[in-house]
Enzyme design. Structure first.
Site, PDB file in Angstrom:
ATOM      1  N   LYS A  54       4.565  -2.254   9.477  1.00 21.49           N
ATOM      2  CA  LYS A  54       4.777  -0.801   9.551  1.00 21.49           C
ATOM      3  C   LYS A  54       3.459  -0.088   9.324  1.00 21.49           C
ATOM      4  O   LYS A  54       2.631  -0.545   8.520  1.00 21.49           O
ATOM      5  CB  LYS A  54       5.752  -0.339   8.461  1.00 21.49           C
ATOM      6  CG  LYS A  54       6.991  -1.204   8.294  1.00 21.49           C
ATOM      7  CD  LYS A  54       7.905  -0.702   7.201  1.00 21.49           C
ATOM      8  CE  LYS A  54       8.978  -1.717   6.871  1.00 21.49           C
ATOM      9  NZ  LYS A  54       8.600  -2.717   5.873  1.00 21.49           N
ATOM     10  N   GLY A  78       7.670  -6.382   0.640  1.00 16.36           N
ATOM     11  CA  GLY A  78       7.369  -5.223  -0.196  1.00 16.36           C
ATOM     12  C   GLY A  78       7.942  -5.447  -1.587  1.00 16.36           C
ATOM     13  O   GLY A  78       8.152  -6.578  -2.012  1.00 16.36           O
ATOM     14  N   THR A  79       8.197  -4.368  -2.293  1.00 15.48           N
ATOM     15  CA  THR A  79       8.754  -4.399  -3.660  1.00 15.48           C
ATOM     16  C   THR A  79       8.129  -5.525  -4.492  1.00 15.48           C
ATOM     17  O   THR A  79       6.948  -5.484  -4.765  1.00 15.48           O
ATOM     18  CB  THR A  79      10.306  -4.497  -3.591  1.00 15.48           C
ATOM     19  OG1 THR A  79      10.690  -5.575  -2.740  1.00 15.48           O
ATOM     20  CG2 THR A  79      10.894  -3.202  -3.057  1.00 15.48           C
ATOM     21  N   LEU A 128      20.756  -4.971  -2.736  1.00 16.71           N
ATOM     22  CA  LEU A 128      21.344  -5.505  -3.978  1.00 16.71           C
ATOM     23  C   LEU A 128      21.346  -4.468  -5.096  1.00 16.71           C
ATOM     24  O   LEU A 128      21.684  -4.792  -6.235  1.00 16.71           O
ATOM     25  CB  LEU A 128      20.563  -6.753  -4.427  1.00 16.71           C
ATOM     26  CG  LEU A 128      20.529  -7.909  -3.431  1.00 16.71           C
ATOM     27  CD1 LEU A 128      19.668  -9.052  -3.974  1.00 16.71           C
ATOM     28  CD2 LEU A 128      21.930  -8.422  -3.139  1.00 16.71           C
ATOM     29  N   SER A 187      11.329   4.270   9.765  1.00 15.18           N
ATOM     30  CA  SER A 187      11.875   3.924   8.456  1.00 15.18           C
ATOM     31  C   SER A 187      11.903   5.196   7.617  1.00 15.18           C
ATOM     32  O   SER A 187      11.017   6.050   7.740  1.00 15.18           O
ATOM     33  CB  SER A 187      10.990   2.859   7.801  1.00 15.18           C
ATOM     34  OG  SER A 187      11.438   2.577   6.507  1.00 15.18           O
ATOM     35  N   HIS A 199       6.500   3.875   8.750  1.00 19.22           N
ATOM     36  CA  HIS A 199       7.085   3.553   7.431  1.00 19.22           C
ATOM     37  C   HIS A 199       7.882   4.714   6.838  1.00 19.22           C
ATOM     38  O   HIS A 199       8.859   4.511   6.117  1.00 19.22           O
ATOM     39  CB  HIS A 199       5.964   3.155   6.471  1.00 19.22           C
ATOM     40  CG  HIS A 199       6.402   2.256   5.369  1.00 19.22           C
ATOM     41  ND1 HIS A 199       5.684   1.176   4.954  1.00 19.22           N
ATOM     42  CD2 HIS A 199       7.497   2.261   4.563  1.00 19.22           C
ATOM     43  CE1 HIS A 199       6.309   0.557   3.958  1.00 19.22           C
ATOM     44  NE2 HIS A 199       7.422   1.213   3.707  1.00 19.22           N
ATOM     45  N   ASP A 259       9.742  -9.063   6.733  1.00 21.76           N
ATOM     46  CA  ASP A 259       9.529  -7.622   6.790  1.00 21.76           C
ATOM     47  C   ASP A 259       8.264  -7.240   6.029  1.00 21.76           C
ATOM     48  O   ASP A 259       8.249  -7.181   4.802  1.00 21.76           O
ATOM     49  CB  ASP A 259      10.747  -6.909   6.173  1.00 21.76           C
ATOM     50  CG  ASP A 259      10.622  -5.405   6.275  1.00 21.76           C
ATOM     51  OD1 ASP A 259      10.658  -4.887   7.403  1.00 21.76           O
ATOM     52  OD2 ASP A 259      10.436  -4.744   5.232  1.00 21.76           O
ATOM     53  N   TYR A 265       2.001  -2.703   1.967  1.00 23.13           N
ATOM     54  CA  TYR A 265       2.334  -3.757   1.005  1.00 23.13           C
ATOM     55  C   TYR A 265       1.077  -4.522   0.587  1.00 23.13           C
ATOM     56  O   TYR A 265       1.101  -5.274  -0.381  1.00 23.13           O
ATOM     57  CB  TYR A 265       3.359  -4.747   1.569  1.00 23.13           C
ATOM     58  CG  TYR A 265       4.702  -4.125   1.931  1.00 23.13           C
ATOM     59  CD1 TYR A 265       5.068  -2.887   1.427  1.00 23.13           C
ATOM     60  CD2 TYR A 265       5.590  -4.787   2.765  1.00 23.13           C
ATOM     61  CE1 TYR A 265       6.278  -2.311   1.761  1.00 23.13           C
ATOM     62  CE2 TYR A 265       6.810  -4.218   3.099  1.00 23.13           C
ATOM     63  CZ  TYR A 265       7.147  -2.977   2.603  1.00 23.13           C
ATOM     64  OH  TYR A 265       8.351  -2.416   2.936  1.00 23.13           O
TER      65      TYR A 265
HETATM   66  N1  LIG Z   1      10.818   0.888   4.217  1.00 22.66           N
HETATM   67  C1  LIG Z   1      10.763   1.102   2.909  1.00 22.66           C
HETATM   68  O1  LIG Z   1      10.387   2.191   2.458  1.00 22.66           O
HETATM   69  C2  LIG Z   1      11.195   0.014   1.985  1.00 22.66           C
HETATM   70  C3  LIG Z   1      11.470   0.310   0.638  1.00 22.66           C
HETATM   71  C4  LIG Z   1      11.885  -0.744  -0.189  1.00 22.66           C
HETATM   72  C5  LIG Z   1      11.996  -2.028   0.312  1.00 22.66           C
HETATM   73  N2  LIG Z   1      11.690  -2.281   1.632  1.00 22.66           N
HETATM   74  C6  LIG Z   1      11.779  -3.649   2.183  1.00 22.66           C
HETATM   75  O2  LIG Z   1      12.975  -4.272   1.791  1.00 22.66           O
HETATM   76  C7  LIG Z   1      12.682  -5.486   1.093  1.00 22.66           C
HETATM   77  C8  LIG Z   1      13.746  -5.807   0.093  1.00 22.66           C
HETATM   78  O3  LIG Z   1      13.880  -4.727  -0.811  1.00 22.66           O
HETATM   79  P1  LIG Z   1      14.421  -4.917  -2.265  1.00 22.66           P
HETATM   80  O4  LIG Z   1      13.452  -5.672  -3.073  1.00 22.66           O
HETATM   81  O5  LIG Z   1      14.820  -3.577  -2.729  1.00 22.66           O
HETATM   82  O6  LIG Z   1      15.721  -5.817  -2.034  1.00 22.66           O
HETATM   83  P2  LIG Z   1      16.940  -6.170  -2.976  1.00 22.66           P
HETATM   84  O7  LIG Z   1      17.603  -7.288  -2.273  1.00 22.66           O
HETATM   85  O8  LIG Z   1      17.768  -4.984  -3.301  1.00 22.66           O
HETATM   86  O9  LIG Z   1      16.288  -6.653  -4.326  1.00 22.66           O
HETATM   87  C9  LIG Z   1      15.580  -7.855  -4.387  1.00 22.66           C
HETATM   88  C10 LIG Z   1      15.060  -8.006  -5.790  1.00 22.66           C
HETATM   89  O10 LIG Z   1      16.149  -8.227  -6.648  1.00 22.66           O
HETATM   90  C11 LIG Z   1      15.941  -9.393  -7.436  1.00 22.66           C
HETATM   91  N3  LIG Z   1      17.211 -10.088  -7.462  1.00 22.66           N
HETATM   92  C12 LIG Z   1      17.836 -10.677  -6.444  1.00 22.66           C
HETATM   93  N4  LIG Z   1      19.020 -11.156  -6.824  1.00 22.66           N
HETATM   94  C13 LIG Z   1      19.149 -10.870  -8.129  1.00 22.66           C
HETATM   95  C14 LIG Z   1      20.158 -11.107  -9.070  1.00 22.66           C
HETATM   96  N5  LIG Z   1      21.270 -11.752  -8.761  1.00 22.66           N
HETATM   97  N6  LIG Z   1      19.953 -10.664 -10.331  1.00 22.66           N
HETATM   98  C15 LIG Z   1      18.817 -10.042 -10.668  1.00 22.66           C
HETATM   99  N7  LIG Z   1      17.818  -9.780  -9.796  1.00 22.66           N
HETATM  100  C16 LIG Z   1      17.983 -10.192  -8.546  1.00 22.66           C
HETATM  101  C17 LIG Z   1      14.905 -10.216  -6.725  1.00 22.66           C
HETATM  102  O11 LIG Z   1      14.090 -10.825  -7.697  1.00 22.66           O
HETATM  103  P3  LIG Z   1      13.951 -12.412  -7.921  1.00 22.66           P
HETATM  104  O12 LIG Z   1      12.615 -12.777  -7.377  1.00 22.66           O
HETATM  105  O13 LIG Z   1      14.042 -12.544  -9.399  1.00 22.66           O
HETATM  106  O14 LIG Z   1      15.095 -13.078  -7.211  1.00 22.66           O
HETATM  107  C18 LIG Z   1      14.125  -9.173  -5.935  1.00 22.66           C
HETATM  108  O15 LIG Z   1      13.001  -8.750  -6.659  1.00 22.66           O
HETATM  109  C19 LIG Z   1      11.297  -5.227   0.492  1.00 22.66           C
HETATM  110  O16 LIG Z   1      10.632  -6.394   0.108  1.00 22.66           O
HETATM  111  C20 LIG Z   1      10.639  -4.517   1.642  1.00 22.66           C
HETATM  112  O17 LIG Z   1      10.239  -5.444   2.632  1.00 22.66           O
HETATM  113  C21 LIG Z   1      11.309  -1.276   2.459  1.00 22.66           C
END
Ligand SMILES: NC(=O)c1ccc[n+]([C@@H]2O[C@H](COP(=O)([O-])OP(=O)(O)OC[C@H]3O[C@@H](n4cnc5c(N)ncnc54)[C@H](OP(=O)(O)O)[C@@H]3O)[C@@H](O)[C@H]2O)c1
Length: 410
Positions: free
Chosen positions: A201, A139-140, A317, A266, A232, A171, A176
């Site tokens: 989901k 996602g995201t 993160l 979720s 979801h 995931d 997505y």
């Molecule tokens: N169930 C739901 O409603 C829901 C909602 C949100 C997310 N999700 C799931 O959770 C997964 C992960 O979510 P998330 O994207 O929020 O995870 P996250 O781990 O908080 O963020 C990852 C993002 O941060 C960037 N990043 C990582 N390390 C970094 C750093 N040191 N400095 C700057 N940017 C950095 C990455 O981009 P780079 O490509 O540049 O590394 C990536 O786009 C999603 O893909 C999805 O599968 C589910």
């Protein structure tokens, strides 16, 4: 300052609903990255690279000391989680020797299994199945706005890279828009299906036939089962307990068919969980929620533990990226220095050390490898508590913002 490449990545989601991309990347400060030049200890590094360094004996000692079985056992710091909720899998299984594999290179796919994150343990769910503690999200940043557009080969490449880097927990979700790409990546990566952990989901906002939506997801993924099928979000029910209960009964039927090994939810709050628990035959295996120090949801995680429901955290993160700067910056930097990692690993470890699954994503192979360093250390209970306490000084929600009042941190 963000680089042009970072600016072009839609990984800031402020102001948008759900885990869909949007927002202004300039809102987000890049977190400092500490690469320990003297000891670039990459658990996927190849022996040939090691032997070329003058510190090879040191590496070997560290390798042996780090990866002996007794040490693996100590790498799962689940003391903060009630014992009934988890059981660490045995990391040194027949597959785990792959951590030492030297045969895999970027160009050699045939004949050699990709390296595996054997040192990343799994969490045992209430149904007996195990889920790896670290997952790669589709996602995201990986979200595809038009699910009917032609398959995106770049996206497939990115996911194949993640799998080859060792991210076997994937995931996905209907919304997505990229289940096809995920399916193709699974085939191209060449990892046996049973070694992967695949989640998808059903939309949490759309009213639709569950069985049909599930079959369509399976078809797009090109799989005959998923490891985990989740609702979801509860929003499709518009507050109706009966609708939530009916949807859960649909998931129970899918579970009974054997096509989803585990079922869960979720973005459910305690009241949503209580609604389905009134009629559930199967207790949800997991609730996937936004979880980081700036959004700890009051007693929700304790409620999960009380009912044997595992927690998985998306946005782990957040404190170092989309919600930075914040009160935790100094603590993360200090701990990153102490453990010789980046603040990202500290953020992931804070989640995992509470017995919570962490879902991250990245288009960068370097970052994905960096995050595997979470296997090499753990936070002390005091450090976990300090992060939790300091985290409570700031509130931040990155997803589904339109479903909550600005001062609602449930
Ligand atoms: N169930 C739901 O409603 C829901 C909602 C949100 C997310 N999700 C799931 O959770 C997964 C992960 O979510 P998330 O994207 O929020 O995870 P996250 O781990 O908080 O963020 C990852 C993002 O941060 C960037 N990043 C990582 N390390 C970094 C750093 N040191 N400095 C700057 N940017 C950095 C990455 O981009 P780079 O490509 O540049 O590394 C990536 O786009 C999603 O893909 C999805 O599968 C589910």
């Amino acid at each position: 300052m963000l680089t042009d490449v970072e600016r072009s990545r839609p990984w800031s989601f402020s102001g948008k609903s759900g885990d869909l991309p949007g927002g202004d990347p300039n809102d987000v400060k890049a977190a400092p990255t500490f690469i320990i030049e003297a000891v670039v200890f990459d658990i996927n590094c190849e022996t040939s690279r090691l032997t070329n360094t003058s510190i090879f004996p040191f590496f070997m000692t560290l390798l042996l000391r780090t990866f002996r079985p007794s040490t693996f056992r100590t790498l799962v710091p689940l003391s903060a989680t009630p014992k009934h909720l988890y059981q660490k899998s045995t990391p040194l299984s027949k597959n785990s020797t792959a951590a030492y594999q030297t045969s895999h290179t970027a160009n050699s796919n045939a004949g050699a299994l990709p390296k595996q994150m054997s040192s990343i343990p799994s969490l045992k769910l209430n149904d007996g199945n195990e889920i790896p503690f670290l997952g790669y999200g589709l996602g995201t940043a990986r979200y595809k706005p038009d699910p009917n557009s032609p398959e995106d080969p770049e996206l497939v490449k990115t996911v194949v890279q993640a799998i080859k880097t060792g991210y076997y927990h994937l995931d996905g979700a209907e919304v997505y828009g990229n289940e096809k790409e995920l399916g193709t990546a699974i085939k191209e990566a060449g990892v046996p299906r049973e070694k992967l952990y695949v989640t998808t989901k059903i939309s949490g906002t759309k009213v639709q036939n569950t069985q049909e939506a599930f079959e369509l997801s399976l078809k797009k993924l090109g799989l005959d089962y998923v490891d985990q099928y989740l609702i979801h979000a509860p929003y499709f029910a518009n507050g109706s307990e009966a609708d939530l209960q009916a949807k859960w009964a649909d998931l129970e039927a899918i579970h009974a068919s054997g096509k989803a090994k585990s079922i869960g939810v979720s973005n459910f709050l305690q009241k949503d969980l209580e609604a389905i628990l009134k009629t559930a035959k199967i207790i949800p295996a997991i609730n996937q929620i936004e979880y980081h120090p700036y959004l700890q949801h009051g007693d929700l995680v304790d409620f999960h533990r009380k009912h044997g429901i595992a927690t998985s955290a998306y946005g782990p993160l957040t404190a170092i990226i989309r919600a930075a700067p914040g009160p935790l910056d100094g603590t993360y930097d200090e701990l990153a220095r102490k453990y010789g990692v980046t603040p990202g690993e500290i953020a992931l470890r804070w989640v995992i050390d509470q017995g919570i699954v962490a879902l991250t994503t990245s288009g960068s192979e370097q970052r994905l490898k960096q995050y595997q360093k979470i296997a090499l250390f753990k936070l002390t209970p005091k450090e976990i508590e300090t992060i939790s306490e300091i985290g409570k000084k700031k509130n931040f929600r990155g997803f589904w913002k339109d479903k909550f009042a600005p001062d609602d941190w449930s």
